[in-house]
Structures are given as C-alpha cells and as structure tokens.
Design a protein around this motif. Structure first.
Motif, PDB file in Angstrom:
ATOM      1  N   PRO A   1       1.121  -1.047  -0.017  1.00 48.87           N
ATOM      2  CA  PRO A   1       0.026  -0.018   0.081  1.00 48.87           C
ATOM      3  C   PRO A   1       0.808   1.202   0.012  1.00 48.87           C
ATOM      4  O   PRO A   1       2.002   1.225   0.476  1.00 48.87           O
ATOM      5  CB  PRO A   1      -0.890  -0.102   1.221  1.00 48.87           C
ATOM      6  CG  PRO A   1      -0.489  -1.569   1.666  1.00 48.87           C
ATOM      7  CD  PRO A   1       0.561  -2.152   1.204  1.00 48.87           C
TER       8      PRO A   1
ATOM      9  N   ASP B   1       0.860   3.678   1.682  1.00 50.89           N
ATOM     10  CA  ASP B   1       1.248   4.103   3.169  1.00 50.89           C
ATOM     11  C   ASP B   1       2.910   3.613   3.525  1.00 50.89           C
ATOM     12  O   ASP B   1       3.398   4.216   4.248  1.00 50.89           O
ATOM     13  CB  ASP B   1       0.615   3.469   4.194  1.00 50.89           C
ATOM     14  CG  ASP B   1      -1.107   4.083   4.182  1.00 50.89           C
ATOM     15  OD1 ASP B   1      -1.028   5.221   3.636  1.00 50.89           O
ATOM     16  OD2 ASP B   1      -2.092   3.517   4.600  1.00 50.89           O
TER      17      ASP B   1
ATOM     18  N   THR C   1      -8.637  -0.978   5.101  1.00 52.01           N
ATOM     19  CA  THR C   1      -9.274  -0.765   3.769  1.00 52.01           C
ATOM     20  C   THR C   1     -10.672  -0.146   3.645  1.00 52.01           C
ATOM     21  O   THR C   1     -10.983   0.067   2.292  1.00 52.01           O
ATOM     22  CB  THR C   1      -8.833  -1.763   2.772  1.00 52.01           C
ATOM     23  OG1 THR C   1      -9.934  -2.985   3.231  1.00 52.01           O
ATOM     24  CG2 THR C   1      -7.435  -2.308   2.872  1.00 52.01           C
TER      25      THR C   1
ATOM     26  N   GLU D   1      -7.934   4.905   4.386  1.00 49.68           N
ATOM     27  CA  GLU D   1      -6.450   5.039   3.816  1.00 49.68           C
ATOM     28  C   GLU D   1      -6.343   6.206   2.943  1.00 49.68           C
ATOM     29  O   GLU D   1      -7.409   6.784   2.676  1.00 49.68           O
ATOM     30  CB  GLU D   1      -6.215   3.748   3.121  1.00 49.68           C
ATOM     31  CG  GLU D   1      -6.893   3.314   2.005  1.00 49.68           C
ATOM     32  CD  GLU D   1      -6.347   2.152   1.117  1.00 49.68           C
ATOM     33  OE1 GLU D   1      -5.176   1.837   1.084  1.00 49.68           O
ATOM     34  OE2 GLU D   1      -7.316   1.465   0.418  1.00 49.68           O
TER      35      GLU D   1
ATOM     36  N   GLU E   1      -6.886   8.765   0.231  1.00 47.41           N
ATOM     37  CA  GLU E   1      -7.729   8.667  -0.938  1.00 47.41           C
ATOM     38  C   GLU E   1      -6.800   8.878  -2.248  1.00 47.41           C
ATOM     39  O   GLU E   1      -6.412   9.912  -2.486  1.00 47.41           O
ATOM     40  CB  GLU E   1      -8.695   9.435  -0.870  1.00 47.41           C
ATOM     41  CG  GLU E   1      -9.783   9.117   0.278  1.00 47.41           C
ATOM     42  CD  GLU E   1     -10.541   7.594  -0.161  1.00 47.41           C
ATOM     43  OE1 GLU E   1     -10.736   7.448  -1.258  1.00 47.41           O
ATOM     44  OE2 GLU E   1     -10.910   7.190   0.680  1.00 47.41           O
TER      45      GLU E   1
ATOM     46  N   SER F   1      -5.013   3.422  -4.383  1.00 46.76           N
ATOM     47  CA  SER F   1      -5.280   2.837  -3.078  1.00 46.76           C
ATOM     48  C   SER F   1      -6.138   1.708  -3.737  1.00 46.76           C
ATOM     49  O   SER F   1      -6.526   1.478  -4.890  1.00 46.76           O
ATOM     50  CB  SER F   1      -6.069   3.659  -2.412  1.00 46.76           C
ATOM     51  OG  SER F   1      -7.546   4.082  -3.175  1.00 46.76           O
ATOM     52  N   THR F   2      -6.219   0.446  -2.799  1.00 48.80           N
ATOM     53  CA  THR F   2      -6.977  -0.644  -3.328  1.00 48.80           C
ATOM     54  C   THR F   2      -8.468  -0.459  -3.859  1.00 48.80           C
ATOM     55  O   THR F   2      -8.993   0.128  -3.301  1.00 48.80           O
ATOM     56  CB  THR F   2      -7.145  -1.715  -2.136  1.00 48.80           C
ATOM     57  OG1 THR F   2      -7.918  -2.839  -2.701  1.00 48.80           O
ATOM     58  CG2 THR F   2      -7.762  -1.169  -1.006  1.00 48.80           C
TER      59      THR F   2
ATOM     60  N   TYR G   1      -5.269  -6.100  -0.124  1.00 45.87           N
ATOM     61  CA  TYR G   1      -3.959  -6.042  -0.969  1.00 45.87           C
ATOM     62  C   TYR G   1      -3.100  -7.460  -0.791  1.00 45.87           C
ATOM     63  O   TYR G   1      -3.832  -8.220  -0.100  1.00 45.87           O
ATOM     64  CB  TYR G   1      -3.213  -4.977  -0.061  1.00 45.87           C
ATOM     65  CG  TYR G   1      -3.354  -3.552  -0.220  1.00 45.87           C
ATOM     66  CD1 TYR G   1      -2.903  -2.855  -1.312  1.00 45.87           C
ATOM     67  CD2 TYR G   1      -4.005  -2.806   0.719  1.00 45.87           C
ATOM     68  CE1 TYR G   1      -3.030  -1.523  -1.550  1.00 45.87           C
ATOM     69  CE2 TYR G   1      -4.641  -1.446   0.562  1.00 45.87           C
ATOM     70  CZ  TYR G   1      -3.995  -0.925  -0.695  1.00 45.87           C
ATOM     71  OH  TYR G   1      -4.151   0.415  -0.836  1.00 45.87           O
TER      72      TYR G   1
END
Length: 601
Positions: free
Chosen positions: A290, A292, A376, A381, A383, A387-388, A393
C-alpha cells in the motif's frame, strides 16, 4: 552482498584488456573485434551476459501486468470482451511482443562461439546457455501466437523476409535445443556464476513447453501421446532436479521473504532473473505494498474477491463454515454479519502470506499504525488513485524489514521456475495420462504439507478420497491457482486450458468488496479506530462477529462495462499490424482479420 551476472560492456572489457599491451603496439586499442570476442573467455562471457540481460523476464511486464488479466487481478477489463480484441495489438497481454532483437544477438553468439580458440568446455557451456535463452524466447512467442518465424542463424534483418514456421516445428526446435543444452550444463554454478542456467532448468523448461503443447489451446483433440510426452519430460526433470539437490523449501514464502542469497538461490529456485541494486533493481516490493508503506510505485496485485474466496480452509477442505451444527458448511458470504462473513478466519496458511484484508496486520517492521493494521474501508487509507480498488492488498514477495524510504532500492530476484511448479506440472500430466492416482495424490499432499495445511485423520490434507480422473485434474489446477498466485502463471494456465470459454467464465465478471463503517461507528477517526483495535484486543475484534459492530460490507463487480467473452479463435493472439506491414511473407492468424495461418498445425 549478492553475487550476480556480470553485465559487462564489451567495449569496456576490451579497453581493460588492451591497456596491458605495449605502448608501441599499433593495434587500435579502442576497438574489440569479433575475433577478439570469441578468442577470449572474458569477452565471450560478457557477450553472453548481455544476452541474459536482454532475454530474461521482467517483474513488471511479465508478472505484475499479466496478473491483471485473470481472475487474480482487477485490470484489463477490455481484454475479456471479444469485440475489443483486434489484430492491431493492444495493451496488456496483446501488446506487441516481438523479441527478435534479443534472438538476433543469441544467433550471433551461436554462429560464432565455435569459431575461436576457447576451450571446448567453455565453448559448450556458453553455447548451451544461449540455446536455453533462445528456446525461452521462442516459447514465449509460440505460447502467444503459435508458429512464428524460426530464425536460427544471423540474417540481414533489413532484407530478409521469413514466413511463419508451423507451430509443431517451432515446438520441436525448442525441445531439441533444450535437450541439447541439458546434456552440457552443470547441476549448479558457484561464485560469481551462481544463478546461471543449469541442466535442471533446461529440463524443467522442456517439461513446461510440452505441458503447454499437450494442453487444449494447442491440442484441441486431446492427443494422449502429447500428454505422455509431457509426463515423461516432467518426470525426467523432477528426477534430475532431486539428484542435483533441488526440492521444496521448508516454508511457502522461503523463496522470496528476503533478498539474501540464502533465499534467492535456495534449493527451490530453478530458473530466475537476478537483480542487484543499484545497477539492476526491481519495483516489486514498492508496487505490492500500500502507498502508506511505499513511494513512487503501488497498485500491483490487488486481489479479487474471487481469489480470496478460493483459498481452502486450514485443514485443506473447501472454504465455508458450519454455522448451524448440521455438519454441512455454508459458503462464505462477505455481506453476512455472522460467521459466514468472517471469510478470512481459519484459512490455508498461504492465505495469510498472500492476502491482506481490512483490519489485518500488514507484515512490515515499520508500519505506522498501532498493531500494524491495514484498514481498507472507505476513509481508512489515503484517498489516492492506486489505493486498493478491490478491498484487498497482497503481501506476497514483500520484504518486511525494508523501510519505506528504501522501498525502491530493492532487488528481489524474479523466480520464473521453481520446484513446486515442476511438481505441479508433473501432477497435471500424470492426472491427464491416467492410472497414476497415487503419484498425483503424493505431489498434492507434499505441497499442502509444506504450506502448513493439517494432515487430518485420513492424512489427505483436505483432498477428496478416490477422485475421478477429471476431479484429479481439477484438483491440480486448483492447487496451481493457490500455490502459484501472483507469479505470472494463472493467466497462461487459463489460456492453455481454454478456461475463458468454460461455462463458468462465459459472461463472468470479477468481484470486489467495499467496506464502510457501521452507523454506530461512522464518527470514528482512523486513529481512534486503530487505537480501539489496539487497546481492545485487535485479533479478537477482527476474528469474531464483533468485527461487524464496526464494519459493513457490500460486493460489487470489477467488470462493469464488459463481461468475459473470449472466442475460441482468440486463444492465439494476432500478429501486430506493423510486423505484417514490414514482412510481406507473414500470414495473420486464423480468426483475425482475414487470417490464413493455422496455429494448430
């Protein structure tokens, strides 16, 4: 520090050699002639190493991109709709693949390696590696197009026009070259040569080639002789690999969990592309994570709900849960708010080394959230565009100790063939040949045991007893889907078995989940939610119906615009238009724009 192929520029090597000459030598010290190359082991090896660099697969194009075009990934919606497939050559798996520049260089080597003064041992080993690489390239062409121009010696690329050779002739050439290479190559290499192609790799690739050639894409009449030839080749590969010290690693993720030579050159690795930062790096670690925990690359390998629900339970049995005690499992339902909705609980251990869903710990040493949880849900998370888009993930291939700041300074090797695949290739062939049930069961149990699935009272690791021939075939294909997830294999398996045309997938649309906070929790900030999970026992909240006090889930389709509709004529791709225009002798594939070339011959 990892040892890698020495991708040395020949000119620079030549300058280094020439620098030792007498200053009165009138020879041009800035030039390296062809004669120099084939008379000098260092120069010849450098030429070979450039061929390695030009002809091996790539993490992005050959694995991550391909993963999107199956039921593993979320991309490539247009590809599955027949009206969008054209002979122009689109993106994704239909994009222009025409690696004749790399093949040309290999032919230069093969035409010249025996003209110099190198020792026979050096010459033969360099030649064998080049034969393998050319075979690999031609197989990648054939599995896309069927028969292709089979150029086996150096030709004037501007003047020569070579027609497509029959698919059967191409396969025969590939198999023969791999057989030849296997008789010369060593069982392993050491020192700076570690990771080079071995005899086991040549035999394993031969087995893979014949497996494809026996599969429905190439073998519409299911010729039993092809399956027997594929079985024989894969059995020979397995037996030789075992003699040479290859086998399954002790853990499922032991092949890629770190980037040390201990894992990347382990006994399971048969054929790989080696990476070495900073000269040759990969974005796989950054791409899978991700954002992050990444930078500059993300969005790879976001699992579909289809894949997530496919994993068996920890005892190897079909997924689901018996919520009313009648002994019959109800299938998981992500929208349910009872145990049926806890689809991540009690699954095959490979699930947790591949899939990360809402609230699960993302296995990194430097995760910024309390208890390292990856949320998620909408608002959970950043935007961002990547992102997923599926609610999930993946964590397969990631190195947990690599920090965000270093995530792109990474060099995980791409393992193109590993021992588990050879076992599964053999099991599939054995199931197709028939009357080899014990062999198939033994292989499947060996792989499941290594995965950590429980043996159970019958010691079948969740496998059904006394399976029919078709059930055994299906069991092997299912195990391939789980064991080899995100290794760039599923799309090609679906093509060679012509699964896209099966009733199960005709009009099919992949699915994803969308997660929101419940009305009772909708005012919770991400930080407060993370603290709540940390302070209140995150695992108990995650793995019990208490989860549904926080989250609600809906299921939506990934393929909204088109549903899957791949015609039987499209299992061999069309040749890109530009190559037809450049070579008047090329025929287009049947089924595409007045095509006349039959890829089944």
């Amino acid at each position: 520090m990892k040892s890698k192929y020495i991708f040395t520029a020949i000119l620079l090597v030549g300058l280094g050699v020439a620098g030792c000459n007498d200053v009165l030598d009138k020879k041009n010290l800035n030039a390296v002639t062809a004669e120099d190359t084939w008379n000098d082991e260092t120069l010849a090896t450098a030429f070979l190493d450039k061929c390695y660099a030009d002809n091996l697969p790539d993490w992005s194009a050959d694995v991550a991109d391909i993963n999107q075009y199956s039921d593993e990934g979320r991309g490539g919606e247009d590809f599955f709709y027949a009206g969008q497939l054209t002979s122009e050559g689109g993106g994704g798996p239909t994009k222009d693949y025409w690696p004749y520049e790399g093949i040309y260089k290999l032919n230069v080597l093969l035409d010249n390696i025996n003209t110099g003064t190198l020792s026979e041992d050096v010459r033969k080993k360099i030649e064998a590696q080049a034969l393998f690489l050319r075979s690999y390239r031609y197989f990648e062409l054939v599995k896309r197009y069927g028969g292709v121009p089979l150029i086996l010696s150096v030709q004037d690329r501007k003047e020569s026009e070579v027609p497509r050779e029959k698919t059967s002739v191409c396969i025969s050439q590939i198999v023969n070259d791999l057989s030849t290479a296997a008789t010369v190559l060593p069982k392993s290499w050491s020192g700076s040569d570690a990771g080079r192609i071995t005899r086991g790799a040549a035999l394993a690739l031969k087995g893979r080639v014949l497996l494809f050639y026996a599969s429905k894409q190439f073998n519409r009449n299911n010729d039993a002789a092809r399956w027997q030839a594929a079985y024989d080749a894969n059995l020979a590969a397995k037996e030789q690999l075992e003699k040479d010290g290859y086998g399954l690693n002790s853990t499922y993720d032991g092949t890629w969990k770190d980037n040390s030579d201990a894992s990347e050159l382990s006994k399971e690795v048969i054929f790989s592309k080696r990476y070495s930062y900073p000269a040759n790096k990969s974005d796989i670690n950054a791409g899978v994570r991700p954002l992050d925990y990444s930078q500059g690359a993300t969005g790879w390998n976001q699992p579909t709900l289809d894949l997530v629900l496919a994993y068996p339970m920890a005892d190897g049995t079909v997924p689901g849960v018996d919520i009313d005690g009648d002994g019959v499992k109800e299938p998981f339902d992500p929208t349910a708010t009872d145990e049926r909705g806890l689809f991540w609980v009690g699954r095959d251990p490979r699930f947790y080394k591949t899939i990360v869903t809402n609230g699960m710990v993302y296995p990194l040493a430097d995760n910024q959230y309390p208890e390292q949880r990856q949320f998620t849900y909408k608002g959970g998370e950043i935007e961002i565009a990547n992102s997923t888009k599926t609610g999930f993930y993946s964590c397969k291939f990631i190195n947990p100790v690599v920090k965000k700041v270093d995530v792109r300074n990474y060099d995980l090797d791409l393992v193109e063939i590993r021992y588990a695949e050879v076992l599964l290739n053999l099991a599939e062939c054995a199931a197709e040949v028939g009357n080899k049930d014990p062999e198939v069961y033994t292989i499947l149990k060996e792989i499941r045991k290594r995965a950590g699935i429980t043996a159970n009272a019958d010691e079948l690791y969740g496998l059904k007893a006394n399976m029919t021939k078709q059930e055994l075939i299906d069991a092997v294909l299912f195990e391939r889907r789980i064991e080899l997830a995100y290794e760039g294999k599923r799309f090609w398996d679906m093509r060679r078995r012509m699964m896209f045309s099966d009733p199960e997938y005709k009009g099919y649309a992949r699915e994803r989940i969308e997660i929101e906070l419940t009305d009772a929790k909708k005012e919770l900030s991400l930080n407060d939610l993370a603290k709540d999970f940390a302070n209140g026992g995150g695992e108990s909240k995650l793995n019990s119906v208490d989860y549904f006090k926080y989250f609600k889930t809906i299921v939506t389709k990934i393929d909204n615009k088109f549903q899957w509709d791949v015609d039987d004529n499209h299992y061999f791709f069309a040749l890109p238009k530009k190559h037809l225009e450049q070579n008047a002798k090329l025929e287009q594939t049947k089924g595409w724009n007045d095509g006349t070339f039959d890829p089944l011959l």
